[in-house]
Design a protein around this motif. Structure first.
Motif, PDB file in Angstrom:
ATOM      1  N   PHE A 192      51.439  32.757  43.607  1.00 50.02           N
ATOM      2  CA  PHE A 192      51.232  32.015  44.790  1.00 50.02           C
ATOM      3  C   PHE A 192      49.624  31.924  44.943  1.00 50.02           C
ATOM      4  N   GLY A 193      49.090  32.810  43.944  1.00 50.92           N
ATOM      5  CA  GLY A 193      47.398  32.687  43.890  1.00 50.92           C
ATOM      6  C   GLY A 193      46.802  33.916  44.596  1.00 50.92           C
ATOM      7  N   LEU A 194      47.755  34.731  45.026  1.00 52.36           N
ATOM      8  CA  LEU A 194      47.218  35.903  45.725  1.00 52.36           C
ATOM      9  C   LEU A 194      46.686  37.063  44.959  1.00 52.36           C
ATOM     10  N   VAL A 195      45.698  37.902  45.195  1.00 50.09           N
ATOM     11  CA  VAL A 195      44.626  37.365  46.083  1.00 50.09           C
ATOM     12  C   VAL A 195      43.361  37.064  45.511  1.00 50.09           C
ATOM     13  N   ASP A 196      42.901  35.749  45.819  1.00 49.81           N
ATOM     14  CA  ASP A 196      41.735  34.764  45.178  1.00 49.81           C
ATOM     15  C   ASP A 196      42.292  34.615  43.701  1.00 49.81           C
ATOM     16  N   LEU A 197      43.403  34.533  43.442  1.00 45.50           N
ATOM     17  CA  LEU A 197      43.775  33.886  41.954  1.00 45.50           C
ATOM     18  C   LEU A 197      44.288  32.555  41.969  1.00 45.50           C
ATOM     19  N   GLY A 198      43.587  31.988  42.827  1.00 46.72           N
ATOM     20  CA  GLY A 198      43.680  30.426  42.903  1.00 46.72           C
ATOM     21  C   GLY A 198      43.997  29.941  44.329  1.00 46.72           C
ATOM     22  N   THR A 199      44.433  30.906  45.013  1.00 46.77           N
ATOM     23  CA  THR A 199      44.342  30.609  46.701  1.00 46.77           C
ATOM     24  C   THR A 199      43.194  31.323  47.534  1.00 46.77           C
ATOM     25  N   ALA A 200      42.260  30.502  48.042  1.00 42.02           N
ATOM     26  CA  ALA A 200      41.074  31.144  48.629  1.00 42.02           C
ATOM     27  C   ALA A 200      41.405  31.889  49.891  1.00 42.02           C
ATOM     28  N   PRO A 201      41.047  33.006  49.873  1.00 43.52           N
ATOM     29  CA  PRO A 201      41.650  33.860  51.022  1.00 43.52           C
ATOM     30  C   PRO A 201      40.916  33.327  52.312  1.00 43.52           C
ATOM     31  N   VAL A 202      41.899  33.504  53.412  1.00 40.49           N
ATOM     32  CA  VAL A 202      41.176  32.996  54.847  1.00 40.49           C
ATOM     33  C   VAL A 202      40.301  34.180  55.489  1.00 40.49           C
ATOM     34  N   SER A 203      40.322  35.309  55.011  1.00 44.23           N
ATOM     35  CA  SER A 203      39.858  36.476  55.605  1.00 44.23           C
ATOM     36  C   SER A 203      39.600  37.281  54.289  1.00 44.23           C
ATOM     37  N   ASP A 204      38.573  38.333  54.756  1.00 43.74           N
ATOM     38  CA  ASP A 204      38.159  39.199  53.539  1.00 43.74           C
ATOM     39  C   ASP A 204      38.987  40.403  53.361  1.00 43.74           C
ATOM     40  N   HIS A 205      40.109  40.259  52.496  1.00 38.29           N
ATOM     41  CA  HIS A 205      41.007  41.433  52.277  1.00 38.29           C
ATOM     42  C   HIS A 205      41.112  41.590  50.899  1.00 38.29           C
ATOM     43  N   GLN A 206      40.480  41.142  49.988  1.00 42.74           N
ATOM     44  CA  GLN A 206      40.481  41.368  48.429  1.00 42.74           C
ATOM     45  C   GLN A 206      39.989  42.882  48.359  1.00 42.74           C
ATOM     46  N   ASP A 207      40.824  43.651  47.263  1.00 41.47           N
ATOM     47  CA  ASP A 207      40.324  44.995  46.877  1.00 41.47           C
ATOM     48  C   ASP A 207      39.415  44.827  45.700  1.00 41.47           C
ATOM     49  N   PRO A 208      38.076  45.240  46.114  1.00 43.16           N
ATOM     50  CA  PRO A 208      36.881  45.038  45.411  1.00 43.16           C
ATOM     51  C   PRO A 208      36.922  45.899  43.772  1.00 43.16           C
ATOM     52  N   GLU A 209      37.903  46.820  43.831  1.00 41.84           N
ATOM     53  CA  GLU A 209      38.056  47.567  42.733  1.00 41.84           C
ATOM     54  C   GLU A 209      39.246  47.321  41.847  1.00 41.84           C
ATOM     55  N   ASN A 210      40.006  46.359  42.483  1.00 39.20           N
ATOM     56  CA  ASN A 210      41.377  45.952  41.794  1.00 39.20           C
ATOM     57  C   ASN A 210      41.607  44.274  41.909  1.00 39.20           C
ATOM     58  N   GLN A 211      40.931  43.622  40.828  1.00 36.72           N
ATOM     59  CA  GLN A 211      40.953  42.347  40.922  1.00 36.72           C
ATOM     60  C   GLN A 211      42.523  41.666  41.053  1.00 36.72           C
ATOM     61  N   GLY A 212      42.430  40.616  42.129  1.00 33.15           N
ATOM     62  CA  GLY A 212      43.763  39.918  42.292  1.00 33.15           C
ATOM     63  C   GLY A 212      44.761  40.607  43.357  1.00 33.15           C
ATOM     64  N   HIS A 213      44.105  41.749  43.945  1.00 36.00           N
ATOM     65  CA  HIS A 213      44.964  42.644  44.712  1.00 36.00           C
ATOM     66  C   HIS A 213      44.363  42.981  46.357  1.00 36.00           C
ATOM     67  N   CYS A 214      45.342  43.183  47.348  1.00 40.53           N
ATOM     68  CA  CYS A 214      45.044  43.189  48.619  1.00 40.53           C
ATOM     69  C   CYS A 214      44.624  44.709  49.053  1.00 40.53           C
ATOM     70  N   ARG A 215      43.502  44.981  49.865  1.00 37.33           N
ATOM     71  CA  ARG A 215      43.105  46.212  50.197  1.00 37.33           C
ATOM     72  C   ARG A 215      43.758  46.961  51.473  1.00 37.33           C
ATOM     73  N   ILE A 216      44.674  46.131  51.845  1.00 36.11           N
ATOM     74  CA  ILE A 216      45.077  46.457  53.364  1.00 36.11           C
ATOM     75  C   ILE A 216      46.349  47.507  52.994  1.00 36.11           C
ATOM     76  N   ASP A 217      46.385  48.673  53.571  1.00 36.27           N
ATOM     77  CA  ASP A 217      47.327  49.476  53.293  1.00 36.27           C
ATOM     78  C   ASP A 217      48.838  49.174  53.578  1.00 36.27           C
ATOM     79  N   GLY A 218      49.865  49.270  52.844  1.00 42.37           N
ATOM     80  CA  GLY A 218      51.026  49.027  53.304  1.00 42.37           C
ATOM     81  C   GLY A 218      51.544  47.559  52.624  1.00 42.37           C
ATOM     82  N   CYS A 219      50.341  46.697  52.118  1.00 36.58           N
ATOM     83  CA  CYS A 219      50.957  45.354  51.809  1.00 36.58           C
ATOM     84  C   CYS A 219      51.263  45.207  50.202  1.00 36.58           C
ATOM     85  N   LEU A 220      52.316  44.183  50.297  1.00 35.47           N
ATOM     86  CA  LEU A 220      52.926  43.995  48.918  1.00 35.47           C
ATOM     87  C   LEU A 220      52.035  43.875  47.855  1.00 35.47           C
TER      88      LEU A 220
END
Length: 257
Positions: A192-220
């Motif tokens: 689905f392009g999450l996160v920032d792998l083809g789908t532009a994020p609406v808000s800043d939630h990318q994990d700066p240390e793990n490309q293509g992943h979310c930094r919000i605790d508990g997220c899939l």
């Protein structure tokens, strides 16, 4: 309350930009494979919305002994129905194939297996996804870091059943069905392009240390990696992590639910 599974594994999406014009990309049988040989995340909108494709065909292929559980498939279908608009339905087929004998696998070897074993491709108003349940592990596994699954290309993913089965058998680990479903849902998120792998994020939630992943605790889509313990840490029951609102907003911005 969100459920969180901390996995001592690396859930990763691998982007392979593979040309579809070479003869080696598939047999010369008249089937147009080009739409399914694109880069990771490039078909996110097509997978999520009904603008171009009104149905979804998922081809699951497994090696004998690596068949996914019915429970995991059911949870995966539920996740799909929660996120995609496909008024003409979502079809999931399952079939077995012979072992390649190549484990542990490089992603290039998985690509070669796909060339030989994939039969479902986009046709008309139906988009197709291919999922391979491998009888082994990823060649880059280490003593304290493992790969559960990899999304590659725009409609392809591999699930390393050898690794999942090994860890599911350990004391106090989540069930095999839970690990399978969490991995399937996570890798689908990369398609689905999450996160920032083809789908532009609406808000800043990318994990700066793990490309293509979310930094919000508990997220899939969070990459939970711990070194040294070698076990799963299940914080709340056997629940599967859900997408946080930031990831849902991203999907909805391109036509998803």
């Amino acid at each position: 309350m969100k459920h969180l599974i901390r996995l001592v594994l690396l859930l990763t999406g691998l982007s392979l930009a593979i040309s579809c014009t070479r003869e080696s990309d598939g047999p010369s049988d008249g089937i147009d494979r080009s739409a399914n040989l694109k880069s990771l995340g490039s078909s996110a909108e097509d997978l999520l919305s009904d603008v171009k494709f009104t149905s979804l065909n998922i081809e699951m292929v497994y090696v004998e002994g690596s068949k996914p559980t019915n429970e995991a498939i059911s949870k995966f279908q539920t996740f799909l129905e929660q996120r995609v608009y496909k008024p003409d339905g979502i079809n999931i087929s399952l079939r077995s194939v012979a072992s390649s004998g190549k484990a542990p696998f490089s992603i290039e070897e998985i690509v070669e297996i796909e060339k030989q074993e994939r039969t479902a491709y986009n046709a008309g108003d139906e988009i197709a996804v291919w999922i391979y349940f491998a009888d082994g592990s990823n060649e880059k596994d280490e003593n304290d870091k493992f790969v559960l699954g990899s999304a590659f290309r725009n409609t392809s993913m591999v699930i390393y059943q050898g690794t999942i089965q090994t860890f599911a058998s350990r004391p106090r680990s989540p069930s095999r069905a839970t690990i399978e479903a969490a991995t399937l849902n996570h890798e689908l998120g990369h398609l689905f392009g999450l996160v920032d792998l083809g789908t532009a994020p609406v808000s800043d939630h990318q994990d700066p240390e793990n490309q293509g992943h979310c930094r919000i605790d508990g997220c899939l889509m969070k990459a939970s990696i711990e070194f040294g313990t070698g076990v799963f840490d299940v914080l709340e029951g056997s629940g599967i992590p859900q997408l946080d609102q930031a990831c849902i907003d991203d999907l909805q911005s391109i036509g998803g639910k």
